[in-house]
Design an enzyme around this catalytic site. Sequence first.
Site, PDB file in Angstrom:
ATOM      1  N   ASP A 108       0.842  -1.202   0.000  1.00 37.25           N
ATOM      2  CA  ASP A 108       0.000   0.000   0.000  1.00 37.25           C
ATOM      3  C   ASP A 108       0.880   1.257   0.000  1.00 37.25           C
ATOM      4  OD1 ASP A 108       0.853  -0.143   2.610  1.00 37.25           O
ATOM      5  OD2 ASP A 108      -1.145   0.071   3.510  1.00 37.25           O
ATOM      6  N   SER A 109       2.197   1.059   0.013  1.00 41.50           N
ATOM      7  CA  SER A 109       3.121   2.178  -0.239  1.00 41.50           C
ATOM      8  C   SER A 109       2.913   2.733  -1.648  1.00 41.50           C
ATOM      9  CB  SER A 109       4.580   1.739  -0.049  1.00 41.50           C
ATOM     10  OG  SER A 109       4.853   0.563  -0.784  1.00 41.50           O
TER      11      SER A 109
ATOM     12  N   GLU B 207       9.043  -3.923  10.969  1.00 39.49           N
ATOM     13  CA  GLU B 207       9.441  -2.612  10.426  1.00 39.49           C
ATOM     14  C   GLU B 207       9.885  -1.684  11.554  1.00 39.49           C
ATOM     15  OE1 GLU B 207       6.777  -0.818   7.598  1.00 39.49           O
ATOM     16  OE2 GLU B 207       7.940   1.044   7.547  1.00 39.49           O
TER      17      GLU B 207
HETATM   18  O1  KIV Z   1       3.576  -1.111   1.651  1.00 42.18           O
HETATM   19  C1  KIV Z   1       4.766  -1.403   1.799  1.00 42.18           C
HETATM   20  O2  KIV Z   1       5.633  -1.094   0.965  1.00 42.18           O
HETATM   21  C2  KIV Z   1       5.155  -2.138   2.996  1.00 42.18           C
HETATM   22  C3  KIV Z   1       6.625  -2.304   3.255  1.00 42.18           C
HETATM   23  C4  KIV Z   1       7.157  -1.071   3.864  1.00 42.18           C
HETATM   24  C5  KIV Z   1       6.901  -3.505   4.089  1.00 42.18           C
HETATM   25  O3  KIV Z   1       4.329  -2.555   3.735  1.00 42.18           O
END
Ligand code: KIV
Length: 273
Positions: free
Chosen positions: A55-56, A192
Site C-alpha cells: 500500500d506504499s 518494520e
Molecule cells: O507497503 C509497503 O511497501 C510495505 C513495506 C514497507 C513492508 O508494507
Amino acid sequence: MTEGTNSTSRPRRFRIAHLAEAKSHGDKLTMLTAYDSMTATIFDAAGIDMLLVGDSIGTTVFGEANTLGVTLADMVRATKSVSTGPQRALIVSDLPFGTYETSPEQAFTSAVELVRAGANAVKLEGGVRVVDQIKKLVLNGIPVIGHIGFTPQSENILSGPRVQGRGDDAADRVLEDAVAVQEAGASAVVLEMVPAELASRITSILQIPTIGIGAGPDTDGQVLVWSDMVNMTGWQPSFVQRFGEVGAALNTAATDYINAVKSKSFPTREHSF
Ligand code: KIV
C-alpha cells in the site's frame, strides 16, 4: 530481460512452503515492492523471492503523504498488473487501511478480492489486535504475512514513522505481537523499524521467518520499497542502501530525448516507415 538474471540458479516457483524451508536452511529471503507489470517482471527475472504489492503505492505512485488513502480497488488493480508478469516470485498484496479491521468476515471478503486479482498471500498490519482476522483467512485458504513494529496505517496514532520496541515494556509488546501473529497461523512476519537487537531476538524465538525493514541484519529476510532502493526521488529512509541510480538515469534519458527532438537529430529517416 537477461542482464542480472538469477532465475537459472533458483528456477522453481517460490511458494508459501518455501518460507519455512528457507528459515530452516538459513537462506535469506528477498522481497521488493512492485506496483506494475514492468517492474515486477524485471525483479522476477533477477530472482526475487517475493513481490509485495504494497500500500506504499499511495506514497510512491500516487504521490500522497501516506498510505491511508489507498483503497481496495487500487490494490486490486495493482495486483492484477503485477501478477501478469512474474514466473517465479510469490505475490503478496497488502490489505489497505479500513478493509480488514472491523471483523474477520470483512478481512476475508477483502482478501478474496486480492486473491482473485492474482495475490498468492496477503499482508495485514497489527499483532494481537488482528489475530482473529489472520485465523479466518488462513482457515479459509489464504496465506497471511503479518506486519508489526512500525505499522504505517497507524501513523497518526504512532505520531509518524518512529522506531517501535525501544525499552523493556515496548519490546515486550512487539514480541507479544510477533508470537500472536505466528500462533494465529501467519506464514511470516514483517518487522518494520524495530531495534536490531529486538529483531534478532524475535527471529530466534519465532518458527516463522521474519522479514526486516529497518530492523538490522539478523532477520530471516529483507524487504525494501523498490523506488527507495534505486534512488528515484533523491530521498530515502536512513535504513535504506542505494543499489542503483535509476532516477538519475531516467533524468539523463529524458534530457537526451528532449535535446534530440529539439535539435532535430531524432527521429531520422532510419526511424521512419
Ligand atoms: O507497503 C509497503 O511497501 C510495505 C513495506 C514497507 C513492508 O508494507
